[in-house]
Design a protein around this motif. Structure first.
Motif, PDB file in Angstrom:
ATOM      1  N   UNK A   8       0.748  -1.376  -0.137  1.00  0.00           N
ATOM      2  CA  UNK A   8       0.383  -0.355   0.190  1.00  0.00           C
ATOM      3  C   UNK A   8       0.374   0.948   0.090  1.00  0.00           C
ATOM      4  N   UNK A   9       1.491   1.301   0.833  1.00  0.00           N
ATOM      5  CA  UNK A   9       2.896   2.647   0.220  1.00  0.00           C
ATOM      6  C   UNK A   9       3.305   2.138  -0.286  1.00  0.00           C
ATOM      7  N   UNK A  10       3.886   1.269  -1.229  1.00  0.00           N
ATOM      8  CA  UNK A  10       4.413   1.582  -2.694  1.00  0.00           C
ATOM      9  C   UNK A  10       3.526   2.441  -3.686  1.00  0.00           C
ATOM     10  N   UNK A  11       2.713   1.644  -3.449  1.00  0.00           N
ATOM     11  CA  UNK A  11       1.027   2.363  -4.369  1.00  0.00           C
ATOM     12  C   UNK A  11       1.080   3.796  -4.367  1.00  0.00           C
ATOM     13  N   UNK A  12       0.590   4.201  -2.825  1.00  0.00           N
ATOM     14  CA  UNK A  12       0.840   5.384  -3.149  1.00  0.00           C
ATOM     15  C   UNK A  12       1.651   6.100  -3.568  1.00  0.00           C
ATOM     16  N   UNK A  13       2.787   5.690  -2.294  1.00  0.00           N
ATOM     17  CA  UNK A  13       4.324   6.120  -3.246  1.00  0.00           C
ATOM     18  C   UNK A  13       4.506   6.452  -4.774  1.00  0.00           C
ATOM     19  N   UNK A  14       3.992   5.445  -5.587  1.00  0.00           N
ATOM     20  CA  UNK A  14       3.876   5.345  -6.759  1.00  0.00           C
ATOM     21  C   UNK A  14       3.081   6.328  -7.343  1.00  0.00           C
ATOM     22  N   UNK A  15       1.997   6.458  -7.315  1.00  0.00           N
ATOM     23  CA  UNK A  15       0.360   7.706  -7.496  1.00  0.00           C
ATOM     24  C   UNK A  15       1.424   9.100  -6.967  1.00  0.00           C
ATOM     25  N   UNK A  16       1.814   9.201  -6.040  1.00  0.00           N
ATOM     26  CA  UNK A  16       2.384  10.552  -6.126  1.00  0.00           C
ATOM     27  C   UNK A  16       3.434  11.426  -6.854  1.00  0.00           C
ATOM     28  N   UNK A  17       4.092   9.997  -6.691  1.00  0.00           N
ATOM     29  CA  UNK A  17       5.503  10.717  -7.597  1.00  0.00           C
ATOM     30  C   UNK A  17       4.805  10.713  -9.585  1.00  0.00           C
ATOM     31  N   UNK A  18       3.720   9.591  -9.880  1.00  0.00           N
ATOM     32  CA  UNK A  18       3.815   9.679 -11.448  1.00  0.00           C
ATOM     33  C   UNK A  18       2.244  11.811 -10.887  1.00  0.00           C
ATOM     34  N   UNK A  19       2.155  12.211  -9.810  1.00  0.00           N
ATOM     35  CA  UNK A  19       1.680  13.244 -10.051  1.00  0.00           C
ATOM     36  C   UNK A  19       2.396  14.655  -9.915  1.00  0.00           C
ATOM     37  N   UNK A  20       3.399  13.978  -9.088  1.00  0.00           N
ATOM     38  CA  UNK A  20       4.311  15.190  -8.305  1.00  0.00           C
ATOM     39  C   UNK A  20       4.910  15.939 -10.133  1.00  0.00           C
ATOM     40  N   UNK A  21       5.253  14.307 -11.083  1.00  0.00           N
ATOM     41  CA  UNK A  21       5.451  14.926 -12.524  1.00  0.00           C
ATOM     42  C   UNK A  21       4.326  15.274 -13.254  1.00  0.00           C
ATOM     43  N   UNK A  22       3.126  15.118 -13.222  1.00  0.00           N
ATOM     44  CA  UNK A  22       2.678  15.838 -13.558  1.00  0.00           C
ATOM     45  C   UNK A  22       2.098  17.002 -13.503  1.00  0.00           C
ATOM     46  N   UNK A  23       2.059  17.344 -12.652  1.00  0.00           N
ATOM     47  CA  UNK A  23       2.186  18.737 -12.362  1.00  0.00           C
ATOM     48  C   UNK A  23       2.585  20.051 -12.266  1.00  0.00           C
ATOM     49  N   UNK A  24       3.904  19.259 -12.272  1.00  0.00           N
ATOM     50  CA  UNK A  24       4.681  20.271 -12.199  1.00  0.00           C
ATOM     51  C   UNK A  24       5.345  20.562 -13.691  1.00  0.00           C
ATOM     52  N   UNK A  25       4.632  19.368 -14.306  1.00  0.00           N
ATOM     53  CA  UNK A  25       4.859  19.644 -15.908  1.00  0.00           C
ATOM     54  C   UNK A  25       3.832  20.004 -16.576  1.00  0.00           C
ATOM     55  N   UNK A  26       2.163  20.026 -15.874  1.00  0.00           N
ATOM     56  CA  UNK A  26       1.016  21.128 -16.344  1.00  0.00           C
ATOM     57  C   UNK A  26       0.556  21.647 -15.807  1.00  0.00           C
TER      58      UNK A  26
END
Length: 196
Positions: A8-26
């Protein structure tokens, strides 16, 4: 931590990583939950196991993006053992940083959103500004005005990258980065002679 908790922690971190990149880009307004979960390799249905709302995800992803920059700044400073501040300036104002906002410094890409964001977003942004100021000030030889110089340096770094990304003319963008790199480096050395 049990196996399911670790997953669950690894999944949550994966979502945070994807989202952090997306919001920095867009930016923070465009990505939807379904899109973000899909990019993380998950279904929309699992979202609420990790986050209370989209706003909660965005705030946590912003904090994740901001904190991620500290290690990058430290590595940049260590690349130039003789002059760590020059190493940090060169890396921050490099074309790679300008051209890849998804992995770049979140102070640049999330500043306006933090200004309009909720208290947690503002606190995360402020915490990162303070962390960077301490890091930059610590690169000096404990001068009396190290904090003030760090404020000038950080402001110039963030502002230069922001403008270099925003302008249309590539040559002008390059000129902004190169000029601020030269001037900041000279200012840090105390060299007030004319530009070379």
């Amino acid at each position: 931590m049990g196996h399911s908790q670790a997953e669950k922690a690894a999944t949550r971190e994966r979502v945070l990583r994807v989202t952090s990149r997306k919001i920095r880009a867009e930016g923070v307004t465009s990505p939807g939950i379904a899109e973000l979960m899909s990019q993380a390799g998950l279904t929309h249905g699992g979202f609420y196991k990790h986050f209370r709302s989209r706003d909660d995800l965005i705030t946590q992803a912003a904090a994740f993006a901001l904190a991620e920059g500290t290690a990058k700044m430290e590595r940049s400073a260590r690349k130039n053992e003789r002059d760590p501040r020059a190493g940090l300036i060169a890396a921050y104002l490099g074309k790679q940083h300008r051209d890849v906002p998804a992995t770049g410094c979140a102070l640049v890409s999330l500043g306006a959103a933090a200004g309009r964001g909720d208290q947690r977003f503002k606190e995360a942004y402020e915490s990162q500004v303070r962390t960077y100021l301490d890091l930059i000030a610590g690169l000096d030889d404990e001068t009396e005005d190290a904090r003030a110089e760090a404020m000038v340096t950080l402001s110039a770094l963030v502002g230069a990258v922001l403008m270099a990304r925003a302008v249309d003319d590539q040559e002008f963008s390059d000129e902004l980065l190169e000029t601020v790199t030269t001037r900041l480096s000279r200012h840090v050395r105390g060299d007030t002679t004319a530009a070379t």
